[in-house]
Scaffold this active site. Structure first.
Site, short mmCIF file in Angstrom:
data_model
loop_
_atom_site.label_atom_id
_atom_site.label_comp_id
_atom_site.label_asym_id
_atom_site.label_seq_id
_atom_site.Cartn_x
_atom_site.Cartn_y
_atom_site.Cartn_z
CD GLU A 53 -12.62 -26.05 -20.94
OE1 GLU A 53 -11.77 -25.18 -21.55
OE2 GLU A 53 -12.32 -26.94 -20.38
NE ARG A 57 -9.55 -23.51 -27.98
CZ ARG A 57 -8.95 -24.84 -27.95
NH1 ARG A 57 -9.31 -25.85 -28.88
NH2 ARG A 57 -8.27 -25.16 -26.76
CB THR A 81 -9.86 -20.80 -24.89
OG1 THR A 81 -10.09 -22.16 -25.25
CG2 THR A 81 -8.45 -20.45 -25.66
CE LYS A 141 -7.05 -26.80 -20.49
NZ LYS A 141 -7.93 -25.95 -21.36
#
Length: 221
Positions: A53, A57, A81, A141
């Site tokens: 994943e 960021r 993200t 999630k």
């Protein structure tokens, strides 16, 4: 939009969920530079965790995704993200097979479902989970897991949301991953623990591979 339930799930989504269920751990990867993407991905595969994943960021995310997709095809890419539709679209164009968001973004979820891209939106409260359920999603999630009660909360959610299955991340590590995996409503765990930050900074890819092997052993029991 038609309801996106288990009978209307595209084959690539079933494949991705089955893969994650099999591996049971999804490494959260934040790249410091595009150059480390390929050796890091190879370390994941070597350690028995052929999935990453890659998060938005850092500025290296997209170039790193492309490099992994082109040079380490045995590693399945998921974008993490993801806050915007543009990020989701760019990630898919870079080779990602699914999208993970830290919160429930209506725009991102709508785009993914409309584009038939697997999406795991971030959920933390019954309201979030109900939104996912109403759209026909059955996998989400659970973030931030430990901050929102961890195992205790997931046990409580299993009653009213018996059909839902979660990928808890946030505070999950070697010490508690097994507690999460043992829950019937958890299909895998996620986190940065398979990619130790010190090893990544030093380019010690053997240490990363070893951590992945250890993580796989913990979740496989």
């Amino acid at each position: 939009m038609s309801e996106f339930d288990k009978t209307d799930v595209p084959e690539n989504r079933i494949g991705l969920i089955d893969l994650i269920r099999t591996i049971k751990v999804v490494p959260l990867v934040t790249l410091h530079s595009p150059e480390e993407a390929v050796p890091l991905a190879r370390a994941l595969a070597s350690g028995g965790v052929p999935i990453a994943e890659v998060t938005f960021r850092s500025a290296a995310a997209l170039d790193g995704m492309r490099a992994i997709h082109d040079q380490v095809p045995e590693v399945t890419l998921v974008a993490g993200t993801v806050h915007t539709v543009d990020q989701a679209r760019q990630a898919v164009e870079a080779g990602c097979k699914g999208v993970v968001s830290p919160a429930f973004s209506d725009a991102v979820v709508d785009w993914c479902m409309g584009s038939r891209i697997p999406v795991l939106p971030g959920t933390a409260t019954p309201s979030d989970i109900e939104k996912a359920y109403d759209l026909g999603l059955r996998f989400t999630k659970f973030f931030p897991a430990e901050a929102y009660g961890g195992v205790k909360t997931l046990k409580a959610l299993s009653g009213p949301f018996a059909e839902m299955s979660f990928l808890p991340t946030g505070g999950v590590g070697f010490g508690n991953a097994r507690e999460y995996i043992d829950l019937p409503n958890v299909f895998a765990v996620g986190g940065s623990f398979p990619v130790p930050s010190k090893a990544q900074r030093q380019g010690d890819w053997k240490a990363v591979a070893d951590a992945c092997t250890q993580a796989r052993q913990v979740v496989q029991g």
